[in-house]
Design a protein around this motif. Sequence first.
Motif, mmCIF file in Angstrom:
data_model
loop_
_atom_site.group_PDB
_atom_site.id
_atom_site.type_symbol
_atom_site.label_atom_id
_atom_site.label_comp_id
_atom_site.label_asym_id
_atom_site.label_seq_id
_atom_site.Cartn_x
_atom_site.Cartn_y
_atom_site.Cartn_z
ATOM 1 N N THR A 115 9.520 0.455 32.142
ATOM 2 C CA THR A 115 10.404 -0.678 31.895
ATOM 3 C C THR A 115 10.150 -1.789 32.913
ATOM 4 O OG1 THR A 115 12.098 0.525 33.070
ATOM 5 C CG2 THR A 115 12.279 0.502 30.714
ATOM 6 N N MET A 118 7.165 -3.718 31.881
ATOM 7 C CA MET A 118 7.387 -4.594 30.738
ATOM 8 C C MET A 118 8.258 -5.774 31.114
ATOM 9 S SD MET A 118 7.805 -1.713 27.838
ATOM 10 C CE MET A 118 8.363 -2.832 26.595
ATOM 11 N N SER A 122 7.123 -9.549 30.835
ATOM 12 C CA SER A 122 7.853 -10.508 30.003
ATOM 13 C C SER A 122 8.251 -11.741 30.792
ATOM 14 C CB SER A 122 9.129 -9.905 29.431
ATOM 15 O OG SER A 122 8.896 -8.651 28.929
ATOM 16 N N VAL A 126 7.314 -15.407 29.649
ATOM 17 C CA VAL A 126 8.304 -16.453 29.383
ATOM 18 C C VAL A 126 7.965 -17.704 30.182
ATOM 19 C CG1 VAL A 126 10.709 -17.115 29.770
ATOM 20 C CG2 VAL A 126 10.186 -14.916 28.739
ATOM 21 N N LEU B 26 2.399 6.889 24.373
ATOM 22 C CA LEU B 26 3.247 6.345 25.428
ATOM 23 C C LEU B 26 4.628 6.970 25.405
ATOM 24 C CD1 LEU B 26 3.359 2.667 26.464
ATOM 25 C CD2 LEU B 26 5.394 4.027 26.420
ATOM 26 N N VAL B 221 2.487 -6.833 23.983
ATOM 27 C CA VAL B 221 3.930 -6.890 24.142
ATOM 28 C C VAL B 221 4.636 -6.369 22.899
ATOM 29 C CG1 VAL B 221 5.871 -8.434 24.476
ATOM 30 C CG2 VAL B 221 3.769 -8.827 25.709
ATOM 31 N N LEU B 224 4.510 -2.613 22.748
ATOM 32 C CA LEU B 224 5.384 -2.026 23.761
ATOM 33 C C LEU B 224 6.840 -2.117 23.338
ATOM 34 C CD1 LEU B 224 3.674 -3.318 27.019
ATOM 35 C CD2 LEU B 224 3.743 -0.984 26.184
ATOM 36 N N ILE B 225 7.218 -3.248 22.717
ATOM 37 C CA ILE B 225 8.605 -3.391 22.281
ATOM 38 C C ILE B 225 8.924 -2.345 21.221
ATOM 39 C CG2 ILE B 225 10.321 -4.875 21.198
ATOM 40 C CD1 ILE B 225 8.877 -7.246 22.236
ATOM 41 N N THR B 228 9.313 1.108 22.995
ATOM 42 C CA THR B 228 10.486 1.290 23.853
ATOM 43 C C THR B 228 11.772 1.127 23.063
ATOM 44 O OG1 THR B 228 9.970 -0.917 24.575
ATOM 45 C CG2 THR B 228 9.743 0.816 26.191
ATOM 46 N N PHE B 262 9.613 -17.680 22.683
ATOM 47 C CA PHE B 262 10.590 -17.163 23.633
ATOM 48 C C PHE B 262 11.403 -16.023 23.050
ATOM 49 C CE2 PHE B 262 10.067 -21.587 24.967
ATOM 50 C CZ PHE B 262 9.706 -21.384 26.274
ATOM 51 N N TYR B 265 10.098 -12.486 23.791
ATOM 52 C CA TYR B 265 10.086 -12.032 25.182
ATOM 53 C C TYR B 265 11.498 -11.879 25.719
ATOM 54 C CZ TYR B 265 5.335 -13.709 24.664
ATOM 55 O OH TYR B 265 4.066 -13.938 24.219
ATOM 56 N N THR B 266 12.355 -12.838 25.334
ATOM 57 C CA THR B 266 13.731 -12.760 25.797
ATOM 58 C C THR B 266 14.404 -11.514 25.229
ATOM 59 O OG1 THR B 266 13.664 -15.143 25.567
ATOM 60 C CG2 THR B 266 15.777 -14.170 26.141
ATOM 61 N N MET B 268 13.021 -8.822 24.470
ATOM 62 C CA MET B 268 12.516 -7.638 25.157
ATOM 63 C C MET B 268 13.216 -7.441 26.499
ATOM 64 S SD MET B 268 8.796 -6.297 25.763
ATOM 65 C CE MET B 268 7.925 -6.482 27.272
ATOM 66 N N ILE B 269 13.379 -8.541 27.260
ATOM 67 C CA ILE B 269 14.025 -8.409 28.571
ATOM 68 C C ILE B 269 15.456 -7.918 28.395
ATOM 69 C CG2 ILE B 269 14.820 -9.656 30.605
ATOM 70 C CD1 ILE B 269 12.459 -11.498 30.305
ATOM 71 N N LEU B 272 15.495 -4.264 27.381
ATOM 72 C CA LEU B 272 15.109 -3.341 28.436
ATOM 73 C C LEU B 272 16.204 -3.187 29.474
ATOM 74 C CD1 LEU B 272 11.429 -4.379 28.887
ATOM 75 C CD2 LEU B 272 12.259 -2.163 28.164
ATOM 76 N N VAL B 273 16.913 -4.284 29.710
ATOM 77 C CA VAL B 273 17.943 -4.220 30.735
ATOM 78 C C VAL B 273 19.189 -3.527 30.195
ATOM 79 C CG1 VAL B 273 19.445 -5.596 32.186
ATOM 80 C CG2 VAL B 273 17.045 -6.190 31.974
ATOM 81 N N ARG B 274 19.527 -3.810 28.924
ATOM 82 C CA ARG B 274 20.741 -3.223 28.362
ATOM 83 C C ARG B 274 20.520 -1.775 27.918
ATOM 84 N NH1 ARG B 274 24.757 -5.745 30.081
ATOM 85 N NH2 ARG B 274 25.931 -4.490 28.592
ATOM 86 N N PRO B 276 17.635 0.702 28.349
ATOM 87 C CA PRO B 276 16.294 1.100 28.803
ATOM 88 C C PRO B 276 15.736 2.309 28.060
ATOM 89 C CG PRO B 276 17.941 1.420 30.527
ATOM 90 C CD PRO B 276 18.624 0.721 29.414
#
Lengths: 319, 282
Positions: A115, A118, A122, A126, B26, B221, B224-225, B228, B262, B265-266, B268-269, B272-274, B276
Amino acid sequence: MKVVALAAPSRWRLVEGLFWLAAALGWQFAPDYSLLINEIAIFGLFALSLDLILGYAGIVSLGHAAFLGLGAYTAGLVGKIGLVEPALGLIAGGAIAGLVGFATSFLVLRGSDLTRLMVTLSVSLVLGEIANRWVGLTGGSDGLQGMVLGPLLGRFEFDMFGRVGAAYSLIVLFALFLLARKLVHAPFGLSLQAIAGNRLRSAAIGLPVGRRLVGVYTIAACYAGVAGALLAQTTQFVSLDVLAFHRSAEVMLILVIGGTGYLYGGLIGAVLFKLLQDALSGLTPQYWQFWLGIIFVALVVVGRDRVFGLPLALMRRLR
Amino acid sequence: MLTLLIDGLAYGMLLFVLASGLSVTLGVMNFINLAHGAFAMAGGYFGVVLVNVLGVPFLLALPLAAIGTGLLGLVLERTLYVHVYARSHLDQVLFSIGLVFIAMAVVDYTQGSQQQFLRLPDFLRARIDLGGATIGAYRLLIIAVCGVLAGVLQFVLVRTGFGARLRAAVDDPVVARGLGINVGAIFAVTFAVGSGLAGLGGALGAEILGLDPSFPLKFMVYFLIVVTAGGTAGMIGPLLAAIMLGIADVGGKYYFPTFGGFVIYTLMIVLLVRRPNGLFAR
């Protein structure tokens, strides 16, 4: 007794003195190589910043170019709006990159290697996309135009042979290296190594894991930003390339060639990498990428210790 | 609107077939293989050479491209990947980035850096009127092929002896080995099939995705999205994740052309944060 053992690595060694002496002599007696020396110093600083998070804190980042690019664009823009003193651009580049590093550091605290990989990737994508789209600010794919630089500290004019540029980069590198050296041998650095070794146990003995990681990530971002600012100022040009993925990959390779976790790895890696690049792209200029890939694969499959066994053994004495 | 939805669906299904192999290496084997896109690219170029140069019919070229890429995957797995399974994540990242760079340079050298187009047969260029929305036959073919593949994969994984052995080998390789399961061979076959699927996706999707030497990095990317977000429990998670991603990407690029890049990518971030562990964590 314990304190002495912990303090021992922070003593200066003869080899270290020789290393920096060689750098100074290289600048003095090989003026034809000033451009190369400049590049090595900048790449070395960039790899040093990655070493702080990868070698000391164990964070695998696939998007470290984000901060290099931020520093480069900031320095370029500072030069564009009429603040021609290079030191201002340098400080601004480091500061902006540090700010963004601080803001994004909270994203890399959680999760697994994957994570983190990634998320860092990202973030750099961005930023690359922003630089690509915000043509009014960055010039988009044409690169940043109209960057003006005055003489350094009002006295030293940048020459076209890169003499002043190389000296400037080397001095900045040395200053930041000293700071990093202090830092990693201070309790701050020791606790980072503990965290990289075992996060759970470090937290259990009362180390503020989150705060330490945020701290080192911010500092590393600052360093990368300064490297970016140096790159922009000494080449007087910024393009989207500074944010590209291959930058993040290359800096990883540079660091791994030299070895992680003893600060000199990035610098030695930068020297080897640049010399290698010079030689190989002389052979086949277009397909440098192919050789780059071969080095990556060979390094892992054969084993890092075996490929670079000799330099590593030499460097061990330096630790 | 419906056209957009179908396009997104086709794109998402394609992403699923491309990424399904990666969700095993993976997601399941915990090997960070950033070079998965290189196999998809290889499949795409196999397709281009077969169809445009050798004149093989498109529908025959698809399985050939898949087999070719699968074999390539098998060879690389046996010669190189086996040495890296047990290494640190950093080593795996370096190794697979190296493979990507090599693949990109080799394709650039042999095929040139310009974008390649796979010549589609006429019957796939037709457009079909479907209740007010016109849909390309090519999109329908993609949806059909990928749908069937998703079903077959799920069936193999859940209902067959091989699937059971694979799941066992993944859950606990040591115990599985102790029970007489040849873990190495299972991983090799799985890797080869995964590469073959990526190759099939690359050839099938060359027209939509665009094929040039930067392909592996451009789509890294996305793969990977899918993996994950989809998680590792079966094939349903990655399939849903891929379809959502496809629709979001197509819609994002259509409605907000300036910010299209955007969205992904947004997304994905945030994801991943919310979450994982994926959207559909066990």
